[in-house]
Write a protein that holds these residues in place. Structure first.
Motif, PDB file in Angstrom:
ATOM      1  N   LEU A   1      66.663  14.287   5.499  1.00 46.97           N
ATOM      2  CA  LEU A   1      67.404  13.422   6.215  1.00 46.97           C
ATOM      3  C   LEU A   1      68.627  12.293   5.842  1.00 46.97           C
ATOM      4  O   LEU A   1      68.871  11.214   6.415  1.00 46.97           O
ATOM      5  N   GLU A   2      68.847  12.518   4.516  1.00 48.88           N
ATOM      6  CA  GLU A   2      70.023  11.915   3.985  1.00 48.88           C
ATOM      7  C   GLU A   2      69.537  10.289   3.525  1.00 48.88           C
ATOM      8  O   GLU A   2      70.542   9.442   3.447  1.00 48.88           O
ATOM      9  N   GLN A   3      68.313  10.152   3.417  1.00 53.04           N
ATOM     10  CA  GLN A   3      67.955   8.776   2.906  1.00 53.04           C
ATOM     11  C   GLN A   3      67.861   8.640   1.388  1.00 53.04           C
ATOM     12  O   GLN A   3      67.945   7.811   0.921  1.00 53.04           O
ATOM     13  N   LEU A   4      67.818   9.760   0.823  1.00 53.30           N
ATOM     14  CA  LEU A   4      67.830  10.187  -0.743  1.00 53.30           C
ATOM     15  C   LEU A   4      68.884  11.210  -1.005  1.00 53.30           C
ATOM     16  O   LEU A   4      68.960  12.215  -0.439  1.00 53.30           O
ATOM     17  N   GLN A   5      69.247  11.075  -2.486  1.00 52.61           N
ATOM     18  CA  GLN A   5      70.183  12.354  -2.838  1.00 52.61           C
ATOM     19  C   GLN A   5      69.561  12.434  -4.262  1.00 52.61           C
ATOM     20  O   GLN A   5      69.073  11.599  -4.985  1.00 52.61           O
ATOM     21  N   GLU A   6      70.051  13.515  -4.827  1.00 47.85           N
ATOM     22  CA  GLU A   6      69.509  14.151  -5.996  1.00 47.85           C
ATOM     23  C   GLU A   6      70.188  12.713  -7.300  1.00 47.85           C
ATOM     24  O   GLU A   6      71.241  12.439  -7.094  1.00 47.85           O
ATOM     25  N   GLY A   7      69.393  12.542  -7.962  1.00 48.83           N
ATOM     26  CA  GLY A   7      69.859  11.533  -9.300  1.00 48.83           C
ATOM     27  C   GLY A   7      69.370  10.063  -8.567  1.00 48.83           C
ATOM     28  O   GLY A   7      69.766   9.338  -9.490  1.00 48.83           O
ATOM     29  N   ASP A   8      68.905   9.945  -7.503  1.00 53.58           N
ATOM     30  CA  ASP A   8      68.622   8.352  -7.201  1.00 53.58           C
ATOM     31  C   ASP A   8      67.448   7.907  -7.883  1.00 53.58           C
ATOM     32  O   ASP A   8      66.603   8.836  -8.486  1.00 53.58           O
ATOM     33  N   GLU A   9      67.264   6.667  -8.221  1.00 48.52           N
ATOM     34  CA  GLU A   9      66.032   6.327  -9.050  1.00 48.52           C
ATOM     35  C   GLU A   9      64.792   5.753  -8.135  1.00 48.52           C
ATOM     36  O   GLU A   9      65.123   5.232  -7.319  1.00 48.52           O
ATOM     37  N   VAL A  10      63.559   6.006  -8.690  1.00 47.36           N
ATOM     38  CA  VAL A  10      62.482   5.741  -8.126  1.00 47.36           C
ATOM     39  C   VAL A  10      61.631   4.796  -9.144  1.00 47.36           C
ATOM     40  O   VAL A  10      61.186   5.174 -10.217  1.00 47.36           O
ATOM     41  N   LEU A  11      61.315   3.634  -8.743  1.00 47.05           N
ATOM     42  CA  LEU A  11      60.514   2.535  -9.446  1.00 47.05           C
ATOM     43  C   LEU A  11      59.181   2.999  -9.370  1.00 47.05           C
ATOM     44  O   LEU A  11      58.636   3.012  -8.407  1.00 47.05           O
ATOM     45  N   VAL A  12      58.513   3.407 -10.696  1.00 48.37           N
ATOM     46  CA  VAL A  12      57.135   4.040 -10.528  1.00 48.37           C
ATOM     47  C   VAL A  12      56.243   3.097 -11.561  1.00 48.37           C
ATOM     48  O   VAL A  12      56.851   2.885 -12.680  1.00 48.37           O
ATOM     49  N   ALA A  13      55.095   3.054 -11.452  1.00 46.57           N
ATOM     50  CA  ALA A  13      54.122   2.402 -12.529  1.00 46.57           C
ATOM     51  C   ALA A  13      54.094   3.125 -13.680  1.00 46.57           C
ATOM     52  O   ALA A  13      53.783   4.383 -13.734  1.00 46.57           O
ATOM     53  N   SER A  14      54.118   2.690 -14.832  1.00 46.71           N
ATOM     54  CA  SER A  14      54.199   3.133 -16.087  1.00 46.71           C
ATOM     55  C   SER A  14      52.661   3.464 -16.540  1.00 46.71           C
ATOM     56  O   SER A  14      52.586   4.749 -17.344  1.00 46.71           O
ATOM     57  N   ASN A  15      51.606   3.223 -15.862  1.00 42.46           N
ATOM     58  CA  ASN A  15      50.148   3.733 -16.089  1.00 42.46           C
ATOM     59  C   ASN A  15      49.584   4.393 -15.094  1.00 42.46           C
ATOM     60  O   ASN A  15      48.422   4.497 -14.693  1.00 42.46           O
ATOM     61  N   THR A  16      50.489   5.182 -13.961  1.00 42.04           N
ATOM     62  CA  THR A  16      50.215   6.032 -12.789  1.00 42.04           C
ATOM     63  C   THR A  16      49.552   7.042 -13.515  1.00 42.04           C
ATOM     64  O   THR A  16      49.704   7.577 -14.815  1.00 42.04           O
ATOM     65  N   TYR A  17      48.950   7.942 -12.936  1.00 46.29           N
ATOM     66  CA  TYR A  17      48.658   9.403 -13.188  1.00 46.29           C
ATOM     67  C   TYR A  17      50.091  10.123 -13.149  1.00 46.29           C
ATOM     68  O   TYR A  17      50.908  10.022 -12.528  1.00 46.29           O
ATOM     69  N   ILE A  18      49.917  11.169 -14.217  1.00 48.75           N
ATOM     70  CA  ILE A  18      51.369  11.779 -14.419  1.00 48.75           C
ATOM     71  C   ILE A  18      51.748  12.508 -13.289  1.00 48.75           C
ATOM     72  O   ILE A  18      53.006  12.600 -13.236  1.00 48.75           O
TER      73      ILE A  18
END
Length: 368
Positions: free
Chosen positions: A73-90
């Motif tokens: 849908l062109e809301q994201l593209q390859e190489g975009d960054e995602v903020l994610v918890a460091s203590n989440t499940y892998i």
């Protein structure tokens, strides 16, 4: 012996319904993407308070399909960054990488075990496009703050709801309806657990729902005609049937989880332990009851000697995993502290009142 989790006992009340449903399943002779999947998708969307639900093979795929759909849908593209918890499940981080996006790990809060919001803001860059909170252990993260942050920086919000089925925010909105899209795992240990692997996506975005519905089935827009180079990640018909049975009891089972958690919170008194915090009862469905102790290993041995099973969620943080070697040199002091101290004690609707009291007594008797 009180096991950490007794899945057979949890599913025992549903056995006859499961057997009846399996007989019906065999009689119909329709095994993939049939009526049961359609009915579950409709019922789970209604339960979560969203317009759409799309069943998937598992929770990891649910996350990945959301990302792939947003790319189409062109809301994201390859190489975009995602903020994610460091203590989440892998698996949360693996899904980001499989979609050719870049996970940016965010420090945890020692109070909530969810995002440290100051570190979240520090990690923003021009390439940041998504905030991905995990509602860890069954407790909703502060979605009002997350959504305000996302609005200020024009970011998508995608939530990992694998551990938070049924949790509600202060306005009564359920987990699964608080973001642009949400991924759910119905692995057998979850609050809403299948009898095998299963997952789903919930969203109000009509376009995203239609894209991922095709993408999960080879990208077909009609039989044998592919619009996208998709994957095979379909919710099994029989698992959908079993989930429909268990969904009817989810709120009742979550209430039992809360009853047990309230007993733990009010009756466990031991200076060697830190209990989880509770801000609002309904925003926590207690997928896990996780205590902390600097004497974690001794405590685990003590409980084992008392006949009480425990688990560690999780023993190795994502940034220290061999599979994520590019993060091995990064440091997250709070996350690392949590991984050294956390211990999950039994909490399930199958526990009796006697079991609960025995667990409390064992915890209170621990001395370092």
């Amino acid at each position: 012996m009180i096991p950490f989790l007794d899945l057979k006992k949890i599913n025992a009340p549903f056995e006859q319904e499961f057997k009846n449903k399996f007989d019906s399943f065999l009689e119909k002779g329709w095994y993939v993407l049939g009526e049961e999947v359609q009915l579950f998708e409709a019922e789970y969307a209604q339960y979560c308070g969203t317009r759409h639900c799309v069943g998937t093979a598992n929770g990891l795929d649910a996350l990945r399909l959301i990302f792939e759909g947003c790319k189409i849908l062109e809301q994201l593209q390859e190489g975009d960054e995602v903020l994610v918890a460091s203590n989440t499940y892998i698996a949360t981080i693996i899904a980001i990488k499989q979609a050719d996006l870049i996970p940016v790990l965010v420090e945890a809060s020692l109070l909530t075990y969810n995002f440290d919001f100051e570190d979240l803001e520090r990690k923003i860059t021009p390439n940041t496009k998504v905030i991905l909170p995990t509602h860890l252990y069954g407790k909703l993260t502060d979605m009002e703050r997350i959504n305000a942050f996302a609005k200020a920086y024009n970011l998508l919000v995608i939530t990992d709801c694998a551990q938070s089925h049924g949790a509600k925010d202060i306005n009564g909105n359920r987990s699964g309806s608080l973001a642009d899209a949400s991924a759910h795992s119905f692995y057998p240990t979850k609050n809403l657990g299948a009898l095998g692997d299963a997952g789903a996506i919930t969203t109000d975005n009509e376009a995203l729902a239609q894209v991922v519905k095709k993408y999960r089935n080879y990208g077909f827009k009609e039989r044998y005609v592919a619009e996208y180079a998709g994957v095979n990640s379909r919710l099994d018909e029989i698992q959908a049937a079993f989930l429909r049975i268990k969904l009817k009891q989810l709120d009742i089972q979550n209430r039992r989880r809360r009853e047990i958690a309230m007993k733990y919170l009010s009756k466990i008194h031991n200076e060697h332990m830190i209990l989880p915090q509770l801000n609002k009862e309904e925003n926590h469905v207690w997928h896990l009851f996780v205590i902390r102790s600097v004497y974690r290993d001794q405590l685990q041995t003590h409980l084992q000697n008392k006949g009480i099973g425990t688990n560690i969620h999780y023993p190795v943080p994502p940034h220290k995993q061999e599979a994520l070697s590019e993060y091995n040199m990064q440091s997250f002091s709070v996350c690392e502290q949590l991984y050294k101290e956390v211990l999950s004690i039994p909490l399930s609707p199958a526990l009796s009142d006697v079991d609960v009291e025995d667990i409390i007594t064992a915890l209170n008797s621990f001395r370092c």
